[in-house]
Motif scaffolding. Structure first.
Motif, PDB file in Angstrom:
ATOM      1  N   PRO A 743       0.883  -1.262  -0.253  1.00  0.00           N
ATOM      2  CA  PRO A 743       0.194  -0.247  -0.085  1.00  0.00           C
ATOM      3  C   PRO A 743       0.879   1.265   0.024  1.00  0.00           C
ATOM      4  N   MET A 744       0.462   2.270  -0.810  1.00  0.00           N
ATOM      5  CA  MET A 744       1.357   3.221  -0.757  1.00  0.00           C
ATOM      6  C   MET A 744       0.252   4.384  -0.988  1.00  0.00           C
ATOM      7  N   LYS A 745       1.065   5.769  -0.536  1.00  0.00           N
ATOM      8  CA  LYS A 745      -0.411   7.062  -0.474  1.00  0.00           C
ATOM      9  C   LYS A 745       0.419   7.549  -1.965  1.00  0.00           C
ATOM     10  N   ASN A 746       0.352   7.361  -2.878  1.00  0.00           N
ATOM     11  CA  ASN A 746      -0.073   8.616  -3.908  1.00  0.00           C
ATOM     12  C   ASN A 746      -0.193  10.111  -3.859  1.00  0.00           C
ATOM     13  N   LEU A 747       1.112  10.678  -4.018  1.00  0.00           N
ATOM     14  CA  LEU A 747       0.964  12.559  -3.589  1.00  0.00           C
ATOM     15  C   LEU A 747       0.889  13.554  -4.699  1.00  0.00           C
ATOM     16  N   THR A 748       0.775  12.428  -5.940  1.00  0.00           N
ATOM     17  CA  THR A 748       1.646  13.189  -7.501  1.00  0.00           C
ATOM     18  C   THR A 748      -0.051  13.801  -8.319  1.00  0.00           C
ATOM     19  N   ALA A 749      -0.851  11.686  -8.063  1.00  0.00           N
ATOM     20  CA  ALA A 749      -2.258  12.014  -8.975  1.00  0.00           C
ATOM     21  C   ALA A 749      -2.835  13.648  -8.864  1.00  0.00           C
ATOM     22  N   TYR A 750      -2.984  13.924  -7.263  1.00  0.00           N
ATOM     23  CA  TYR A 750      -3.905  14.845  -8.018  1.00  0.00           C
ATOM     24  C   TYR A 750      -3.200  15.981  -6.173  1.00  0.00           C
ATOM     25  N   LYS A 751      -3.358  16.939  -6.686  1.00  0.00           N
ATOM     26  CA  LYS A 751      -2.126  18.246  -5.646  1.00  0.00           C
ATOM     27  C   LYS A 751      -3.280  17.734  -4.281  1.00  0.00           C
ATOM     28  N   GLU A 752      -4.544  18.103  -4.131  1.00  0.00           N
ATOM     29  CA  GLU A 752      -4.920  18.116  -3.056  1.00  0.00           C
ATOM     30  C   GLU A 752      -5.531  17.371  -2.760  1.00  0.00           C
ATOM     31  N   ARG A 753      -5.361  15.476  -3.188  1.00  0.00           N
ATOM     32  CA  ARG A 753      -5.939  14.771  -2.398  1.00  0.00           C
ATOM     33  C   ARG A 753      -5.241  13.584  -2.972  1.00  0.00           C
ATOM     34  N   ILE A 754      -5.542  12.702  -1.559  1.00  0.00           N
ATOM     35  CA  ILE A 754      -4.429  11.547  -1.617  1.00  0.00           C
ATOM     36  C   ILE A 754      -4.414  10.521  -2.302  1.00  0.00           C
ATOM     37  N   ILE A 755      -4.929   9.225  -2.977  1.00  0.00           N
ATOM     38  CA  ILE A 755      -4.993   8.558  -3.405  1.00  0.00           C
ATOM     39  C   ILE A 755      -3.831   7.348  -2.517  1.00  0.00           C
TER      40      ILE A 755
END
Length: 871
Positions: A743-755
């Protein structure tokens, strides 16, 4: 050297300044001739304790007031507003310098306060006992030439005096000088009398330049330096949040030096100046008009005026001719505490610093004891009881006038500020003379010893006493301790403007504590709200300041912070970046935790996919139940029931494994979702491949002499499915061991959200798994195409072809969709591909059979299945 200087000064006095025997004293007093006439008509009795003033006719400029004594103190005051302009034609002898215009009643009061203080000292038994102080007070006419003339007169104790009676004695050289009121005249005087070691104690000259002991070693003052006032004014402006101001000043040492000190302090406080203009009361009227227009057109509401009282009067008179937007005036001590200025009602709300007001006991009675000539009348005799008017249109005085009925700044002792500075200056000089002449004793004999002005200057540096409740002392620069009152012009109940003390400033207190306000202020037009004076309104939270090109730093634009940045204070110069897992709110003034996003069971998309997954699994189980119930029917037995059940089981797992893709990713779910999906799909494709091989082999086995069917019995079919599946299990095992998904936190797909998503770990492992599934599907598709021309009774090959077409189409389109979908939609695409391919297999492979079993039982016979259609 001293004799040479005195000689030069005498020559300058007699040649450059043509002396006049009659000093005009229009408007309030009398010239010398009028004094003589008045003495004949209405003799004046001398005050108790003072001698008759000598009527002098001298070749020099006579003093306005004088009295002989053992020690003489000089005084210079700006009693008249102007000096008569002398025109030089170089053909005739120039006219003598003289005063003109009306009298400054406050300056006249200053001169009388000096006389009052000397009278008090002469009547004192503690200070200078047995010694009589005298005085010589000159009128400088508010001009530098006359001030310098007076300085020469005071420094020259050898002038010849022609007395009108024998009782008058020759005056001695002055021990010290009180004055002058202005900084520029004081500078001129100090350069003249300072070279002769005559101390000068000014009551009103505030220029900071006069603190320079290298240039003005004999200068002292009882009023604080403008260095402190400038700092106090800057603190005042900053205190009320005014950052955009106008500045006007007198074009003199007082105004120029005072404003320079203020602007320096204002710059430190971040205050900007829209304009800074200078003027002088003798300037052409056009220049005064131009300054008034600048003030009217300006955008700055607050105006700081470092202006002398006489200059300010002219400016305000010009501004009153054409009313404009109300301004908030911030005044220097010179004019803001002048009672005569209160008549300019449009300046109501003015604020400034003034010397502390006090009460001098007995001064008012002393002022009222003068024989008045200020009642709009002139001296003259009535003839036969008929009042005779002079050429000026004024009636003759009849001697019944009462000065107590006058409303004049001269008699107004309610605001004694600078008057007290004169009072303190005289006492400081008296204490210095006492210390020099009397030592530590009160012996009259010792006090009678002769001393020089240089001795007085030396002792003056060390005086330290209390008079009338106020401490008097001088620092190394000859300055007193700086204390001010904050004065506010407020409208009283009667509608008149009054000076009200609303605060204090004490420079001796620690930094930050010097300035206090203890009473509410009144502002423009009586408002209680502090006016705003800024070039640009404060930048709100969430913005930053960007300076406007070519304008002061107080003029700026407010630019919203960029994405991911905030400003949590007004007028912020820079925006602050939020931490990696935080994002600004809508106002961009606080960082909030980013919204964590993943495909959950609570949202519509997750629910829809979960429902389809469960429906697909239920459909597979229902199909298996139908086949099991009709397991002995020809159509079930003819289509390899064992592989059919295994295929339905694998399809059920395929539908259910899509559920592992929904929900918050965890370490176990990430490993399970990809491995379970890949293994179940390989099992499914292996079953389809096995069925395809059985169909082909079964058809070939019908040819004579062909015994190939023995190699594709049930055991071989199980081994084939197991072998293909084992290869995928081996690939998944290696993937999980080497670099498993996590599992990981995608911080690059959206600026205002963590995926929240599952990282592949090893991209190679993932694509090998998909590639193996695709290889089996392609192989199965090829075999199904080869079997497409079999008789209709073995139509399962066509169904396999269609199912493989659907499967391949889905997974071929999956690749670009998977790579381009952002965030949680990547997971949704993967689930969609699993469900679409699974539904394609179950519908293509089992829907026709279930239809025959349930709705066309007549076709579910061995005869029907064995019937061969002709080509």
């Amino acid at each position: 050297m001293e004799i040479t200087v005195l000689f030069i000064s005498l020559r300058l006095t007699l040649s450059w300044f043509e002396l006049n025997s009659a000093l005009a004293f229009d408007g309030f007093g009398l010239d010398l001739k009028q004094r003589a006439v008045y003495a004949e008509v209405n003799p004046v009795q001398p005050r108790s304790g003072s001698s008759v003033k000598c009527s002098r006719l001298s070749l020099s400029h006579p003093p306005a007031f004088s009295m002989d004594g053992d020690y003489v103190i000089g005084g210079v005051f700006s009693i008249h507003y102007y000096m008569r302009l002398v025109r030089h034609n170089y053909t005739t002898e120039p006219e003598a310098l003289s005063c003109t215009g009306s009298i400054d009643a406050r300056e006249l009061r200053f001169s009388q306060a000096m006389i009052f203080a000397i009278d008090e000292i002469n009547n004192s038994s503690d200070l200078l006992p047995g010694v009589k102080l005298g005085y010589r007070i000159y009128d400088s006419c508010s001009s530098v030439p006359m001030a310098m003339h007076s300085a020469f007169q005071l420094s020259n104790g050898l002038d010849q005096v022609f007395n009108t009676n024998d009782s008058c004695s020759q005056s001695g050289m002055v021990m010290a000088v009180v004055g002058e009121s202005g900084s520029t005249p004081s500078i001129t005087m100090s350069r003249v009398i300072g070279s002769l070691n005559i101390p000068q104690v000014s009551h009103y000259a505030t220029c900071a330049c006069l603190s320079n002991k290298q240039q003005y070693p004999s200068f002292f003052r009882t009023i604080p330096s403008d260095e402190f006032q400038a700092k106090a004014l800057a603190h005042l402006v900053k205190h009320f949040g005014w950052t955009w101001i106008g500045a006007v000043r007198s074009d003199s040492d007082y105004g120029n030096n005072g404003m320079a000190s203020f602007l320096e302090e204002a710059q430190k406080e971040g205050i900007c100046v829209e304009y800074s203009e200078s003027f002088y009361r003798t300037n052409p009227h056009s220049k005064i008009q131009r300054l008034a227009e600048i003030i009217r057109r300006s955008t700055a509401v607050v105006i700081v005026a470092f202006v002398a009282s006489g200059d300010m009067r002219i400016l305000l008179e010009e501004l009153s001719q054409k009313p404009s937007t109300p301004r908030q005036w911030i005044g220097s001590e010179a004019w803001v505490t002048d009672p005569d200025m209160l008549r300019f009602t449009f300046c109501a709300g003015a604020v400034g610093f003034g010397i502390q007001q006090t009460i001098i006991p007995g001064l008012r009675d002393f002022l009222l004891d003068l024989t008045p000539n200020a009642f709009n009348c002139r001296l003259g005799k009535s003839m036969n009881g008929v009042v005779q008017y002079t050429t000026t249109g004024k009636r003759p005085c009849d001697g019944t006038e009462n000065i107590e009925t006058l409303q004049s700044p001269y008699t107004d002792t309610s605001q004694l500020r600078i008057t007290n500075m004169v009072y303190k200056a005289v006492y400081a000089i008296a204490h210095a003379i006492h210390s020099a002449a009397c030592g530590t004793t009160n012996s009259t004999t010792e006090c009678g010893s002769r001393i020089t002005s240089q001795q007085v200057r030396t002792v003056l540096k060390e005086v330290n006493f209390t008079q009338n409740g106020y401490d008097v002392s001088f620092d190394d620069n000859g300055d007193p301790v700086a204390t001010y009152e904050l004065v506010n012009w407020q409208k009283g109940e009667s509608g008149t403007i009054e000076m009200v003390t609303v605060g204090q400033y004490d420079a001796s207190l620690p930094a930050g504590l010097e300035f206090t306000i203890h009473r509410n202020l009144s502002w423009q037009e009586g408002s209680t709200h502090v006016p705003s004076s800024v070039c640009t309104d404060s930048c709100p939270l969430g913005t930053r300041k960007v300076l406007q090109k070519g304008k002061p730093i107080c003029c700026y634009d407010c630019i919203p912070c960029a994405d991911g940045e905030i400003s949590n204070s007004t007028d912020s110069l820079d925006c602050l970046s939020c931490p990696e897992e935080f994002w600004p709110n809508t106002e961009k003034n606080v960082c909030l935790p980013k919204l964590v996003e993943f495909l959950s069971f609570d949202e519509v998309l997750g629910i829809v996919l979960a429902v389809f997954s469960l429906v697909g699994a239920s459909l597979a189980v229902a199909t298996a139940a139908i086949f099991f119930y009709h397991r002995k029917s020809p159509i079930v037995r003819a289509n390899n029931s064992e592989l059919s059940f295994l295929l339905l089981f694998s399809l059920t797992l395929c539908f259910l494994c899509s559920l592992t893709f929904i929900g918050a990713p965890s370490e176990w779910s990430c490993m399970l979702r990809h491995t379970a999906f890949s293994i179940t799909f390989v099992l499914c494709i292996s079953c389809v491949l096995g069925k395809t091989l059985v169909v082909l082999v079964a058809f070939r086995a019908t040819l004579p002499g062909n015994n190939i069917m023995k190699w594709f019995g049930p055991s071989q079919q199980r081994m084939t499915v197991g072998s293909f599946t084992f290869v995928q299990i081996l690939i998944c095992t290696i993937w999980l061991v080497v670099s498993p998904p996590f599992p990981m936190k995608n911080l690059t797909a959206y600026k205002e959200r963590i995926i929240l998503e599952c990282a592949l770990g090893s991209a190679i492992g993932f694509w090998v798994v998909l590639g193996y599934i695709g290889l089996l599907a392609l192989f199965c598709f090829v075999l199904a195409v080869l079997a497409r021309k079999l008789p209709d009774s073995f139509n399962e090959a066509k169904l396999i072809t269609f199912s493989m077409l659907i499967f391949c189409a889905v997974w071929i389109t999956f690749i670009p969709a998977y790579l381009s979908s952002p965030g949680k939609f990547t997971v949704a695409v993967e689930i969609f591909a699993i469900l679409a391919s699974s539904f394609g297999l179950i519908f293509c492979m089992f829907a026709p059979k279930c239809f025959i079993i349930l709705f066309k039982p007549e076709k579910n016979t061995k005869k029907q299945l064995m019937n061969k259609n002709q080509s």
